[in-house]
Design an enzyme around this catalytic site. Structure first.
Site, PDB file in Angstrom:
ATOM      1  N   CYS A 146       0.830  -1.207   0.000  1.00 53.54           N
ATOM      2  CA  CYS A 146       0.000   0.000   0.000  1.00 53.54           C
ATOM      3  C   CYS A 146       0.865   1.257   0.000  1.00 53.54           C
ATOM      4  CB  CYS A 146      -0.926  -0.005   1.214  1.00 53.54           C
ATOM      5  SG  CYS A 146      -2.260  -1.212   1.099  1.00 53.54           S
ATOM      6  N   CYS A 174      -5.018  -8.219 -16.219  1.00 52.72           N
ATOM      7  CA  CYS A 174      -6.030  -7.296 -15.690  1.00 52.72           C
ATOM      8  C   CYS A 174      -5.362  -6.472 -14.593  1.00 52.72           C
ATOM      9  CB  CYS A 174      -7.274  -8.034 -15.196  1.00 52.72           C
ATOM     10  SG  CYS A 174      -7.021  -9.017 -13.711  1.00 52.72           S
TER      11      CYS A 174
END
Length: 369
Positions: free
Chosen positions: A201, A330
């Site tokens: 993150c 993706c």
């Protein structure tokens, strides 16, 4: 399908707890009996961060009797954007201690045990051994594998979720589910060694409010398993696109061995290629056709050089129009796996890019490829 309740209920709730959880008593299927099951339950939450925060708050408020919170980190100012368990006054203090304070404020009868250790393969069985259910809210795949392996050995259900940027996955793994229900393990979705280095993150960011949404789903899955209501995500992967407010699910069944993952009803295994290997093949001119199945607005933000854009819906409508071998890409991976499953079913050689565009972008940002 609904599963039997995970725990036996306590004999009775206190008058204060009945009053505090009165809105649960009115819920069809849950009611007073389900609330007593929640009071009897012991849930271990691994990580008191972005996902663990809403999980801990939600389960304490729901009346879960015992929570064990495992986290060895200290609160930093940058945590507060998404880790809503903590306050500015907690900066520098142990994250696990925030759970004790929050539970006392929300649900005085919930007992919180804190474990300020980094969970690893060496200590996982000891730390998780007394729990009826485990929720993994960690952010490294190494820890996720350690948690999953321990849950498999212990035979307890694992509610599992990941979130980065605006994308998330949620599912349930259980090595010893009730009779007649197939076991599903982490290796059925991500075989050991197939993921590679994923961005954190800190590398790519995460929307704080999105963590609340995903954490709420994790807590709800735990409540369903404990009380035996609804249909838990065992055998299904919920995929959430927070930026576009879309969600869908992919079926998942157990692989026959520790081989690469098998999507439900697929006749062959779906293999993955690492970012490094794909980059090398592109440099050497040996790369297969790359197909990007994201939506047009996602592709506009950047693609792998030479990739062909074919949205997932169009590929699924006519997989025979694709000629292999191909690598499917993706954002993170679930859509690519769904596309690859359709292509393999059609007899077309298809692999997926491990970690998707997030992993590709992170590797290039750090000049790893």
């Amino acid at each position: 399908m609904p599963l039997p309740p995970l725990v036996e209920p306590v004999a009775a709730l206190s008058a204060a707890e009945r009053a505090r959880t009165a809105r649960h008593a009115s819920l069809s299927g849950l009611g007073e009996l389900g609330q007593r099951r929640l009071a009897a339950a012991h849930v271990a939450v691994v990580g008191a961060g972005g996902l663990g925060s809403p999980v801990i708050l939600g389960l304490a408020a729901a009346g879960v009797g015992t929570l064990t919170v495992i986290d060895d980190d200290l609160v930093e100012a940058s945590n507060l954007q998404r880790q809503v368990l903590h306050r500015m006054s907690d900066v520098g203090a142990a994250k696990a201690d925030s759970a004790v304070r929050a539970a006392a404020d929300l649900a005085p009868e919930t007992v919180v045990h804190t474990v300020r250790e980094h969970l690893s393969r060496a200590n996982a069985d000891r730390i998780l051994g007394d729990a009826d259910l485990v929720i993994d809210g960690t952010d490294t795949f190494e820890t996720r594998e350690a948690v999953a392996a321990a849950c498999e050995r212990l035979g307890v259900p694992l509610v599992w979720g990941t979130v980065q940027q605006f994308d998330a996955q949620v599912t349930v793994f259980w090595s010893t589910p009730p009779a007649g229900v197939p076991a599903v393990r982490l290796a059925d979705l991500y075989p050991s060694g197939s993921v590679g280095e994923l961005p954190t993150c800190a590398d790519v960011g995460v929307l704080g409010t999105f963590c609340l949404q995903v954490g709420s789903v994790l807590a709800t899955e735990a409540i369903k398993l404990i009380t035996g209501i609804g249909e838990p995500l065992l055998g299904r992967v919920l995929v959430i696109d927070g930026l576009r407010t879309r969600q869908w699910e992919a079926p998942l069944r157990a692989a026959a061995s520790a081989a690469p993952p098998v999507i439900a009803d697929a006749p062959a295994q779906i293999h993955a290629i690492s970012v490094r290997d794909l980059a090398t093949a592109l440099t050497e001119g040996t790369a297969p056709t790359i197909i990007d199945v994201r939506e047009a607005d996602e592709v506009a933000e950047g693609v792998i050089p030479g990739a062909r854009h074919l949205p997932l819906a169009e590929l699924l409508a006519d997989p025979y129009a694709v000629h292999g071998p191909v690598v499917i890409v993706c954002r993170i991976g679930p859509r690519a796996r769904r596309a690859a499953e359709a292509l393999v079913t059609a007899g077309i050689d298809a692999t997926v890019l491990a970690g998707g565009m997030l992993a590709w972008e992170s590797a290039h940002a750090e000049r790893l490829v």
